[in-house]
Design a protein around this motif. Structure first.
Motif, PDB file in Angstrom:
ATOM      1  N   SER A  31       0.856  -1.183   0.000  1.00  0.00           N
ATOM      2  CA  SER A  31       0.000   0.000   0.000  1.00  0.00           C
ATOM      3  C   SER A  31       0.897   1.240   0.000  1.00  0.00           C
ATOM      4  CB  SER A  31      -0.883   0.015   1.247  1.00  0.00           C
ATOM      5  OG  SER A  31      -0.078   0.226   2.400  1.00  0.00           O
ATOM      6  N   ILE A  32       0.303   2.375  -0.245  1.00  0.00           N
ATOM      7  CA  ILE A  32       1.076   3.614  -0.216  1.00  0.00           C
ATOM      8  C   ILE A  32       1.655   3.831   1.179  1.00  0.00           C
ATOM      9  CG2 ILE A  32       0.878   6.130  -0.384  1.00  0.00           C
ATOM     10  CD1 ILE A  32      -0.934   5.697  -2.789  1.00  0.00           C
ATOM     11  N   CYS A  33       0.904   3.476   2.222  1.00  0.00           N
ATOM     12  CA  CYS A  33       1.426   3.594   3.592  1.00  0.00           C
ATOM     13  C   CYS A  33       2.653   2.709   3.789  1.00  0.00           C
ATOM     14  CB  CYS A  33       0.361   3.215   4.611  1.00  0.00           C
ATOM     15  SG  CYS A  33      -0.981   4.394   4.727  1.00  0.00           S
ATOM     16  N   GLU A  34       2.613   1.494   3.269  1.00  0.00           N
ATOM     17  CA  GLU A  34       3.753   0.578   3.407  1.00  0.00           C
ATOM     18  C   GLU A  34       4.967   1.080   2.623  1.00  0.00           C
ATOM     19  OE1 GLU A  34       1.499  -3.689   4.060  1.00  0.00           O
ATOM     20  OE2 GLU A  34       1.474  -2.766   2.056  1.00  0.00           O
ATOM     21  N   ILE A  35       4.717   1.617   1.448  1.00  0.00           N
ATOM     22  CA  ILE A  35       5.809   2.194   0.662  1.00  0.00           C
ATOM     23  C   ILE A  35       6.419   3.364   1.426  1.00  0.00           C
ATOM     24  CG2 ILE A  35       6.383   3.467  -1.445  1.00  0.00           C
ATOM     25  CD1 ILE A  35       4.181   1.784  -2.855  1.00  0.00           C
ATOM     26  N   ALA A  36       5.556   4.218   1.969  1.00  0.00           N
ATOM     27  CA  ALA A  36       6.028   5.375   2.731  1.00  0.00           C
ATOM     28  C   ALA A  36       6.872   4.932   3.928  1.00  0.00           C
ATOM     29  CB  ALA A  36       4.845   6.220   3.193  1.00  0.00           C
ATOM     30  N   ASP A  37       6.427   3.909   4.623  1.00  0.00           N
ATOM     31  CA  ASP A  37       7.190   3.400   5.766  1.00  0.00           C
ATOM     32  C   ASP A  37       8.549   2.873   5.342  1.00  0.00           C
ATOM     33  OD1 ASP A  37       5.177   4.066   7.527  1.00  0.00           O
ATOM     34  OD2 ASP A  37       4.369   2.023   7.651  1.00  0.00           O
ATOM     35  N   LYS A  38       8.594   2.120   4.254  1.00  0.00           N
ATOM     36  CA  LYS A  38       9.858   1.543   3.787  1.00  0.00           C
ATOM     37  C   LYS A  38      10.838   2.622   3.331  1.00  0.00           C
ATOM     38  CE  LYS A  38       8.188  -3.013   2.422  1.00  0.00           C
ATOM     39  NZ  LYS A  38       9.056  -3.862   3.188  1.00  0.00           N
ATOM     40  N   LEU A  39      10.318   3.723   2.806  1.00  0.00           N
ATOM     41  CA  LEU A  39      11.175   4.801   2.309  1.00  0.00           C
ATOM     42  C   LEU A  39      11.366   5.931   3.314  1.00  0.00           C
ATOM     43  CD1 LEU A  39       9.852   5.120  -1.358  1.00  0.00           C
ATOM     44  CD2 LEU A  39      11.856   3.868  -0.536  1.00  0.00           C
ATOM     45  N   CYS A  40      10.735   5.802   4.482  1.00  0.00           N
ATOM     46  CA  CYS A  40      10.805   6.852   5.525  1.00  0.00           C
ATOM     47  C   CYS A  40      10.296   8.197   5.002  1.00  0.00           C
ATOM     48  CB  CYS A  40      12.218   6.997   6.080  1.00  0.00           C
ATOM     49  SG  CYS A  40      12.831   5.490   6.848  1.00  0.00           S
ATOM     50  N   LEU A  41       9.166   8.139   4.314  1.00  0.00           N
ATOM     51  CA  LEU A  41       8.504   9.327   3.792  1.00  0.00           C
ATOM     52  C   LEU A  41       7.072   9.348   4.289  1.00  0.00           C
ATOM     53  CD1 LEU A  41       9.637   9.087   0.052  1.00  0.00           C
ATOM     54  CD2 LEU A  41      10.490  10.705   1.753  1.00  0.00           C
ATOM     55  N   ASN A  42       6.388  10.478   4.100  1.00  0.00           N
ATOM     56  CA  ASN A  42       4.963  10.465   4.434  1.00  0.00           C
ATOM     57  C   ASN A  42       4.153  10.059   3.213  1.00  0.00           C
ATOM     58  OD1 ASN A  42       4.053  12.858   2.957  1.00  0.00           O
ATOM     59  ND2 ASN A  42       5.160  14.055   4.495  1.00  0.00           N
ATOM     60  N   ARG A  43       2.921   9.668   3.431  1.00  0.00           N
ATOM     61  CA  ARG A  43       2.070   9.164   2.346  1.00  0.00           C
ATOM     62  C   ARG A  43       1.893  10.176   1.227  1.00  0.00           C
ATOM     63  NH1 ARG A  43      -3.075   7.313   5.686  1.00  0.00           N
ATOM     64  NH2 ARG A  43      -3.031   9.553   5.765  1.00  0.00           N
ATOM     65  N   ARG A  44       1.755  11.441   1.596  1.00  0.00           N
ATOM     66  CA  ARG A  44       1.536  12.488   0.599  1.00  0.00           C
ATOM     67  C   ARG A  44       2.731  12.582  -0.357  1.00  0.00           C
ATOM     68  NH1 ARG A  44      -0.112  18.770   1.713  1.00  0.00           N
ATOM     69  NH2 ARG A  44      -0.153  19.320  -0.463  1.00  0.00           N
ATOM     70  N   GLU A  45       3.949  12.537   0.189  1.00  0.00           N
ATOM     71  CA  GLU A  45       5.147  12.592  -0.661  1.00  0.00           C
ATOM     72  C   GLU A  45       5.180  11.400  -1.618  1.00  0.00           C
ATOM     73  OE1 GLU A  45       8.714  14.596   1.859  1.00  0.00           O
ATOM     74  OE2 GLU A  45       7.824  12.788   2.733  1.00  0.00           O
ATOM     75  N   VAL A  46       4.876  10.223  -1.107  1.00  0.00           N
ATOM     76  CA  VAL A  46       4.879   9.015  -1.936  1.00  0.00           C
ATOM     77  C   VAL A  46       3.820   9.126  -3.023  1.00  0.00           C
ATOM     78  CG1 VAL A  46       4.431   6.530  -1.963  1.00  0.00           C
ATOM     79  CG2 VAL A  46       5.863   7.528  -0.170  1.00  0.00           C
TER      80      VAL A  46
END
Length: 118
Positions: A31-46
């Motif tokens: 999910s976008i949340c999981e991608i954000a967590d893996k990249l240490c970014l927030n969901r909006r940036e992803v």
């Protein structure tokens, strides 16, 4: 040394490349949340990164699997890197590759001359 906006641009590029690598190598649905967590970014940036990459056809949304996948442009990039490089004329045998019309002649990196890259 890189400062300010230059450093921000480099960091943004790093994160974009990390996102592309993650999407290309991940076998599971993220999910976008999981991608954000893996990249240490927030969901909006992803989400902004994905939308930008999608408009450039570097990624595409797969409705069936419900994941982002490499897009047509990314596949074309990969194919072009697999082709053998065109051979260059022998030294002194006419025009060089950088002298071809419409080709950009790279400038030497000033950081190398000043030792800033050390």
């Amino acid at each position: 040394m890189l400062k300010g906006k230059s450093l921000d641009a480099v960091q943004a590029m790093e994160k974009t490349l990390e996102l592309l690598e993650l999407l290309a190598n991940c076998k599971e649905r993220l999910s976008i949340c999981e991608i954000a967590d893996k990249l240490c970014l927030n969901r909006r940036e992803v989400l902004f990164m994905l939308v930008t990459l999608e408009t450039r056809e570097l990624v595409r949304w797969d409705d069936v699997a419900r994941v982002y996948r490499p897009g047509q442009t990314a596949l074309e990039f990969a194919k072009s890197f697999r082709r053998p490089a065109p051979s260059l004329p022998a030294k002194g045998a006419g025009r060089t590759r950088s002298a071809l019309p419409g080709k950009h002649t790279p400038r030497p990196d000033r950081r190398l001359a000043t030792g800033a890259m050390a």
